[in-house]
Design a protein around this motif. Structure first.
Motif, PDB file in Angstrom:
ATOM      1  N   MET A   1       0.748  -1.126   0.338  1.00 10.34           N
ATOM      2  CA  MET A   1      -0.032  -0.121   0.008  1.00 10.34           C
ATOM      3  C   MET A   1       1.039   1.133  -0.213  1.00 10.34           C
ATOM      4  SD  MET A   1      -3.110  -0.261   2.458  1.00 10.34           S
ATOM      5  CE  MET A   1      -3.532  -1.857   3.210  1.00 10.34           C
ATOM      6  N   THR A 123     -13.551  -3.188   4.415  1.00  5.75           N
ATOM      7  CA  THR A 123     -12.898  -2.607   4.182  1.00  5.75           C
ATOM      8  C   THR A 123     -12.552  -3.306   2.473  1.00  5.75           C
ATOM      9  OG1 THR A 123     -12.367  -1.216   5.822  1.00  5.75           O
ATOM     10  CG2 THR A 123     -11.640  -0.249   3.447  1.00  5.75           C
ATOM     11  N   TYR A 124     -12.025  -4.123   2.731  1.00  2.27           N
ATOM     12  CA  TYR A 124     -11.741  -4.965   1.152  1.00  2.27           C
ATOM     13  C   TYR A 124     -12.326  -4.564   0.256  1.00  2.27           C
ATOM     14  CZ  TYR A 124      -8.518  -6.905   4.655  1.00  2.27           C
ATOM     15  OH  TYR A 124      -7.323  -6.673   5.400  1.00  2.27           O
ATOM     16  N   GLU A 131     -16.557   3.767   1.387  1.00  2.00           N
ATOM     17  CA  GLU A 131     -15.507   3.497   2.186  1.00  2.00           C
ATOM     18  C   GLU A 131     -15.690   5.115   2.802  1.00  2.00           C
ATOM     19  OE1 GLU A 131     -11.427   3.049   4.285  1.00  2.00           O
ATOM     20  OE2 GLU A 131     -11.521   3.021   2.155  1.00  2.00           O
ATOM     21  N   SER A 161      -8.205   0.358   3.657  1.00  2.19           N
ATOM     22  CA  SER A 161      -7.537   0.521   2.473  1.00  2.19           C
ATOM     23  C   SER A 161      -5.659   2.133   2.350  1.00  2.19           C
ATOM     24  CB  SER A 161      -8.993   1.072   1.589  1.00  2.19           C
ATOM     25  OG  SER A 161      -8.987   2.787   1.608  1.00  2.19           O
ATOM     26  N   GLU A 162      -6.061   2.151   1.231  1.00  2.57           N
ATOM     27  CA  GLU A 162      -4.934   2.660   0.687  1.00  2.57           C
ATOM     28  C   GLU A 162      -5.462   4.531   1.244  1.00  2.57           C
ATOM     29  OE1 GLU A 162      -6.467   2.186  -3.394  1.00  2.57           O
ATOM     30  OE2 GLU A 162      -5.786   1.511  -1.209  1.00  2.57           O
ATOM     31  N   THR A 164      -7.903   4.947   3.771  1.00  4.24           N
ATOM     32  CA  THR A 164      -9.235   5.235   4.839  1.00  4.24           C
ATOM     33  C   THR A 164      -8.342   6.451   5.896  1.00  4.24           C
ATOM     34  OG1 THR A 164      -8.940   2.759   4.937  1.00  4.24           O
ATOM     35  CG2 THR A 164      -9.394   3.486   7.263  1.00  4.24           C
TER      36      THR A 164
END
Length: 320
Positions: A1, A123-124, A131, A161-162, A164
């Motif tokens: 990430m 979250t994936y 999100e 995630s990247e 969040t």
């Protein structure tokens, strides 16, 4: 990430600007009870199975139900005994499923921060809009049921995630200004609070939240015995306490009411709390209090030190 790693750069522990905690404390100590809600038969996520067994997972669900029925009461009594206000990592669906738990925590002025909606929904695979809506829903739900503007975030089941960190800070600020969206627990990279660079440029901090001292990692993953967990907690504290004589450190014990509060484990937690709070130069705080103090007293000096070590330019990449 790559984007998450761009949120902070390499900043060696040695010779940082000194952190001072209220009252001259060496260690800021906080307990983060994860009070979670798991669905018996949750919707499937192609990137991660919510239960390792076929659905419905009655054993997995029922031990977590035990935590909310029995374990929470047991842990709360201990935290009351030692004057510790919990900072709850909350599956916010619990506000509807078990409002009585929320009310008990409110009465004690515990902090509530977001751990997503259900710990069985990840979250994936979410789009940025999805999100953002999940984060907004969790912040709004906490405020509606507790009156608190949510300051902190730990992604549900650590499924960040990247985006969040950026989204939590942005949504918090949009909803409640500078009272919300202040810190993350999703980075496990330090023993002191650290500045985090966001695409918005907003002031934001990582507050140490230890996976190594997390009771689920200790008991369910590493298969540690309770008496050895007690020894780990004491040794962890002793090192941070010694280093805190030079510059303040942070110790967090993340707990789960279906782990730490089982009858054969609770004594180890009790003895650890007695040991840690028995030191007079320990600041027993909440996550919000630690983040707010650091943002007000040390954040700017930390940024200046980071920039100086990078040769006068910020070490962070442009994330705009």
């Amino acid at each position: 990430m790559k984007e998450v790693l761009d949120a902070y750069g390499y900043w060696p522990y040695e010779n940082r600007p000194k952190i001072t905690w209220p009252g001259g404390a060496r260690v800021a100590f906080w307990v983060a009870p994860n009070i979670e809600y798991y669905e018996l038969d949750p919707p499937q996520n192609p990137q991660r199975k919510p239960w390792p067994t076929p659905h419905p997972s009655v054993p997995g669900f029922s031990i977590r139900d035990y935590g909310n029925r029995v374990g929470h009461q047991r842990q709360m009594a201990l935290l009351d005994k030692f004057g510790v206000r919990g900072s709850i990592s909350l599956s916010v669906a619990l506000c509807e499923h078990h409002p009585e738990i929320i009310e008990m925590c409110r009465e004690r002025d515990w902090e509530f921060f977001s751990h997503g909606i259900y710990n069985t929904r990840y979250t994936y695979g979410m789009s940025e809009a999805q999100e953002r809506e999940m984060i907004r829903d969790s912040i709004e739900t906490i405020h509606r049921h507790t009156g608190q503007a949510c300051a902190g975030y730990l992604a549900p089941a650590l499924s960040h995630s990247e985006r969040t960190l950026d989204l939590f800070a942005e949504v918090g600020q949009e909803m409640f200004g500078e009272r919300a969206g202040l810190y993350t627990c999703d980075l496990f990279h330090d023993d002191q609070p650290t500045p985090i660079q966001l695409r918005s440029g907003r002031r934001f901090v990582s507050v140490p939240y230890s996976l190594e001292m997390n009771d689920t990692i200790v008991y369910a993953v590493n298969k540690v015995e309770p008496r050895h967990y007690l020894k780990m907690l004491k040794r962890h504290f002793d090192r941070l306490y010694a280093e805190g004589a030079e510059s303040g450190t942070v110790m967090c014990i993340p707990t789960h009411n279906y782990q730490i509060s089982c009858p054969h484990r609770i004594k180890a937690f009790e003895e650890a709390l007695e040991y840690i709070t028995g030191h007079s130069d320990v600041w027993v705080a909440t996550g919000r209090e630690i983040a707010s103090h650091y943002l007000e007293q040390h954040y700017d000096q930390a940024l200046a030190d980071i920039a100086g070590r990078a040769g006068g330019t910020q070490h962070h990449a442009d994330r705009g």
